[in-house]
Design a protein around this motif. Structure first.
Motif, PDB file in Angstrom:
ATOM      1  N   ALA A  67      -2.074 -66.485  -2.757  1.00 20.85           N
ATOM      2  CA  ALA A  67      -2.089 -66.598  -4.222  1.00 20.85           C
ATOM      3  C   ALA A  67      -1.812 -65.261  -4.889  1.00 20.85           C
ATOM      4  N   GLY A  68      -1.090 -64.391  -4.187  1.00 19.80           N
ATOM      5  CA  GLY A  68      -0.737 -63.110  -4.756  1.00 19.80           C
ATOM      6  C   GLY A  68      -1.859 -62.096  -4.778  1.00 19.80           C
ATOM      7  N   LEU A  69      -2.975 -62.405  -4.116  1.00 18.12           N
ATOM      8  CA  LEU A  69      -4.117 -61.496  -4.124  1.00 18.12           C
ATOM      9  C   LEU A  69      -3.931 -60.371  -3.113  1.00 18.12           C
ATOM     10  N   PRO A  70      -4.472 -59.183  -3.397  1.00 23.44           N
ATOM     11  CA  PRO A  70      -4.410 -58.100  -2.414  1.00 23.44           C
ATOM     12  C   PRO A  70      -5.301 -58.402  -1.215  1.00 23.44           C
ATOM     13  N   ALA A  71      -5.032 -57.713  -0.120  1.00 25.82           N
ATOM     14  CA  ALA A  71      -5.768 -57.970   1.115  1.00 25.82           C
ATOM     15  C   ALA A  71      -7.260 -57.691   0.987  1.00 25.82           C
ATOM     16  N   SER A  72      -7.650 -56.883   0.009  1.00 28.69           N
ATOM     17  CA  SER A  72      -9.058 -56.534  -0.164  1.00 28.69           C
ATOM     18  C   SER A  72      -9.885 -57.677  -0.738  1.00 28.69           C
ATOM     19  N   ILE A  73      -9.222 -58.723  -1.257  1.00 24.54           N
ATOM     20  CA  ILE A  73      -9.926 -59.873  -1.835  1.00 24.54           C
ATOM     21  C   ILE A  73      -9.864 -61.030  -0.852  1.00 24.54           C
ATOM     22  N   ASP A  74     -11.027 -61.592  -0.556  1.00 29.53           N
ATOM     23  CA  ASP A  74     -11.122 -62.601   0.491  1.00 29.53           C
ATOM     24  C   ASP A  74     -10.907 -64.028   0.022  1.00 29.53           C
ATOM     25  N   GLY A  75     -10.922 -64.274  -1.288  1.00 28.41           N
ATOM     26  CA  GLY A  75     -10.743 -65.647  -1.727  1.00 28.41           C
ATOM     27  C   GLY A  75     -10.922 -65.807  -3.220  1.00 28.41           C
ATOM     28  N   ILE A  76     -10.848 -67.058  -3.667  1.00 30.27           N
ATOM     29  CA  ILE A  76     -10.997 -67.417  -5.072  1.00 30.27           C
ATOM     30  C   ILE A  76     -12.142 -68.408  -5.198  1.00 30.27           C
ATOM     31  N   PHE A  77     -13.021 -68.150  -6.152  1.00 27.53           N
ATOM     32  CA  PHE A  77     -14.182 -69.003  -6.398  1.00 27.53           C
ATOM     33  C   PHE A  77     -13.910 -69.796  -7.667  1.00 27.53           C
ATOM     34  N   GLY A  78     -13.463 -71.034  -7.526  1.00 29.75           N
ATOM     35  CA  GLY A  78     -13.047 -71.824  -8.670  1.00 29.75           C
ATOM     36  C   GLY A  78     -14.210 -72.407  -9.445  1.00 29.75           C
ATOM     37  N   LEU A  79     -14.172 -72.274 -10.772  1.00 29.15           N
ATOM     38  CA  LEU A  79     -15.248 -72.775 -11.623  1.00 29.15           C
ATOM     39  C   LEU A  79     -14.723 -73.648 -12.756  1.00 29.15           C
ATOM     40  N   GLY A  80     -13.499 -74.137 -12.610  1.00 32.52           N
ATOM     41  CA  GLY A  80     -12.902 -74.979 -13.639  1.00 32.52           C
ATOM     42  C   GLY A  80     -13.364 -76.419 -13.538  1.00 32.52           C
ATOM     43  N   PRO A  81     -12.926 -77.268 -14.472  1.00 38.11           N
ATOM     44  CA  PRO A  81     -13.292 -78.692 -14.465  1.00 38.11           C
ATOM     45  C   PRO A  81     -12.768 -79.391 -13.213  1.00 38.11           C
ATOM     46  N   VAL A  82     -13.448 -80.449 -12.816  1.00 37.50           N
ATOM     47  CA  VAL A  82     -13.085 -81.173 -11.596  1.00 37.50           C
ATOM     48  C   VAL A  82     -11.699 -81.791 -11.694  1.00 37.50           C
ATOM     49  N   ASP A  83     -11.238 -82.111 -12.904  1.00 36.62           N
ATOM     50  CA  ASP A  83      -9.901 -82.699 -13.053  1.00 36.62           C
ATOM     51  C   ASP A  83      -8.812 -81.798 -12.485  1.00 36.62           C
ATOM     52  N   LEU A  84      -9.064 -80.508 -12.430  1.00 37.68           N
ATOM     53  CA  LEU A  84      -8.065 -79.579 -11.901  1.00 37.68           C
ATOM     54  C   LEU A  84      -7.920 -79.686 -10.387  1.00 37.68           C
ATOM     55  N   THR A  85      -8.825 -80.407  -9.738  1.00 36.63           N
ATOM     56  CA  THR A  85      -8.721 -80.588  -8.283  1.00 36.63           C
ATOM     57  C   THR A  85      -7.888 -81.809  -7.910  1.00 36.63           C
ATOM     58  N   GLU A  86      -7.455 -82.584  -8.891  1.00 34.43           N
ATOM     59  CA  GLU A  86      -6.705 -83.806  -8.591  1.00 34.43           C
ATOM     60  C   GLU A  86      -5.447 -83.494  -7.775  1.00 34.43           C
ATOM     61  N   ASP A  87      -5.313 -84.220  -6.672  1.00 35.99           N
ATOM     62  CA  ASP A  87      -4.131 -84.134  -5.806  1.00 35.99           C
ATOM     63  C   ASP A  87      -3.936 -82.758  -5.177  1.00 35.99           C
ATOM     64  N   THR A  88      -4.987 -81.963  -5.104  1.00 30.78           N
ATOM     65  CA  THR A  88      -4.863 -80.668  -4.424  1.00 30.78           C
ATOM     66  C   THR A  88      -5.158 -80.778  -2.938  1.00 30.78           C
ATOM     67  N   VAL A  89      -5.844 -81.866  -2.536  1.00 27.94           N
ATOM     68  CA  VAL A  89      -6.150 -82.097  -1.112  1.00 27.94           C
ATOM     69  C   VAL A  89      -5.517 -83.420  -0.703  1.00 27.94           C
ATOM     70  N   SER A  90      -4.881 -83.430   0.463  1.00 31.00           N
ATOM     71  CA  SER A  90      -4.038 -84.555   0.856  1.00 31.00           C
ATOM     72  C   SER A  90      -4.787 -85.867   1.026  1.00 31.00           C
ATOM     73  N   ASN A  91      -6.051 -85.818   1.424  1.00 31.30           N
ATOM     74  CA  ASN A  91      -6.785 -87.065   1.694  1.00 31.30           C
ATOM     75  C   ASN A  91      -7.880 -87.336   0.673  1.00 31.30           C
ATOM     76  N   ALA A  92      -7.752 -86.762  -0.540  1.00 30.38           N
ATOM     77  CA  ALA A  92      -8.748 -86.993  -1.589  1.00 30.38           C
ATOM     78  C   ALA A  92      -8.071 -86.916  -2.947  1.00 30.38           C
ATOM     79  N   TYR A  93      -8.542 -87.754  -3.874  1.00 27.24           N
ATOM     80  CA  TYR A  93      -7.994 -87.715  -5.231  1.00 27.24           C
ATOM     81  C   TYR A  93      -8.564 -86.526  -5.992  1.00 27.24           C
ATOM     82  N   GLN A  94      -9.890 -86.392  -5.980  1.00 27.98           N
ATOM     83  CA  GLN A  94     -10.570 -85.248  -6.570  1.00 27.98           C
ATOM     84  C   GLN A  94     -11.539 -84.664  -5.551  1.00 27.98           C
ATOM     85  N   VAL A  95     -11.873 -83.395  -5.754  1.00 26.21           N
ATOM     86  CA  VAL A  95     -12.794 -82.698  -4.859  1.00 26.21           C
ATOM     87  C   VAL A  95     -13.962 -82.177  -5.688  1.00 26.21           C
TER      88      VAL A  95
END
Length: 294
Positions: free
Chosen positions: A53-81
């Motif tokens: 996601a364009g992050l530098p190597a010093s950052i290990d990840g992203i902690f998402g805190l947005g609404p659940v609707d933003l997870t729609e269709d982001t995982v292949s075997n689930a509608y929302q997460v």
């Protein structure tokens, strides 16, 4: 991954506004924020090599805190997460889906920041929190979207319209037509190295406040709050004595349904509350609202 990780068999893909993305495999695992905030079977994405996601190597990840609707269709075997907030609430760790966010200006002596799950921290605010409902205008309504207008001094540069409050954005983004008015009013020049507007010391002395009209209240972004912290100029490729503005062009004219993004440079001056339970966003002033730390 850990010894408690459970592979769901799902593949995830998340794209970002700057055309970067992250993809890989989905796992469920125990996530511990602190001893009182432990989440069972939280969805986590294990990124594949080269997917950052364009992050530098010093950052290990992203902690998402947005609404659940933003997870729609982001995982292949689930509608929302279910999000972190969803699971904290479902597992009765918190009593309401409320997140309080406190940032301090990056150049101040207090650079810790704070996330409060299930409530907000009254010790961080001045006065009370004022709320507005999530906007009904798409696509902003799918995010932490609100309606607001913006004045530069006494000049209206953006009529009331929909946009988002975004803890993941560094700058304050406004519609192209509004940005052109701001650019002209400040007398700034475009700096090719940083991609930001740049002003002289004399122009800074004459800079007016920006006023964000949200609901029935007006939030003042002072001249000092409109400039990048000078102590961090070289981190963005600027000169040590340069004065760079943190208001940038969103890339489209107003009327798109997402005409602004109030990012970190706004949120470091105002405490924010993201209330899923009541579909609203709140703001309050802090000790840093009128600080001159930049």
């Amino acid at each position: 991954m850990t010894i408690t990780s459970q592979n769901t068999g799902g593949l995830f893909y998340v794209g970002y506004g700057d055309s970067t993305y992250v993809s890989g495999e989905e796992y469920l695992d125990t996530v511990t924020l602190n001893s009182d905030l432990v989440i069972d079977k939280q969805s986590t994405g294990v990124a594949e090599n080269g997917s950052s996601a364009g992050l530098p190597a010093s950052i290990d990840g992203i902690f998402g805190l947005g609404p659940v609707d933003l997870t729609e269709d982001t995982v292949s075997n689930a509608y929302q997460v279910p999000t972190v907030m969803d699971n904290l609430y479902a597992q009765r760790t918190i009593n309401s889906e409320v997140l309080g966010v406190f940032f301090s200006p990056a150049s101040s002596s207090d650079t810790t920041g704070e996330l409060t799950f299930g409530d907000y921290d009254t010790s961080k605010i001045m006065g009370s929190v004022s709320y507005v409902p999530i906007t009904s205008t798409s696509p902003a309504s799918g995010y932490w979207g609100i309606d607001q207008s913006i004045r530069y001094g006494t000049t209206l540069i953006l009529s009331e319209t929909a946009g988002i409050v975004d803890t993941g954005a560094t700058f304050i983004l406004i519609a192209t037509d509004a940005f052109k008015k701001y650019h002209s009013a400040t007398g700034a020049t475009y700096d090719n190295t940083t991609g930001l507007l740049m002003i002289s010391s004399d122009q800074y002395d004459k800079l007016s406040s920006l006023y964000f009209n949200i609901g029935n209240l007006t939030y003042e972004l002072t001249p000092n709050a409109q400039i990048w912290p000078r102590s961090l100029n070289t981190d963005i490729g600027g000169t040590s004595d340069g004065i760079y503005l943190v208001v940038v062009d969103i890339g489209s004219n107003s009327g798109s349904g997402l005409d602004f993004s109030n990012g970190y440079c706004f949120l470091e001056r105002f405490y924010s509350v993201f209330d899923t339970t009541n579909s609203r966003v709140g703001f309050a002033t802090t000790e840093y609202t009128y600080a001159t730390t930049n």
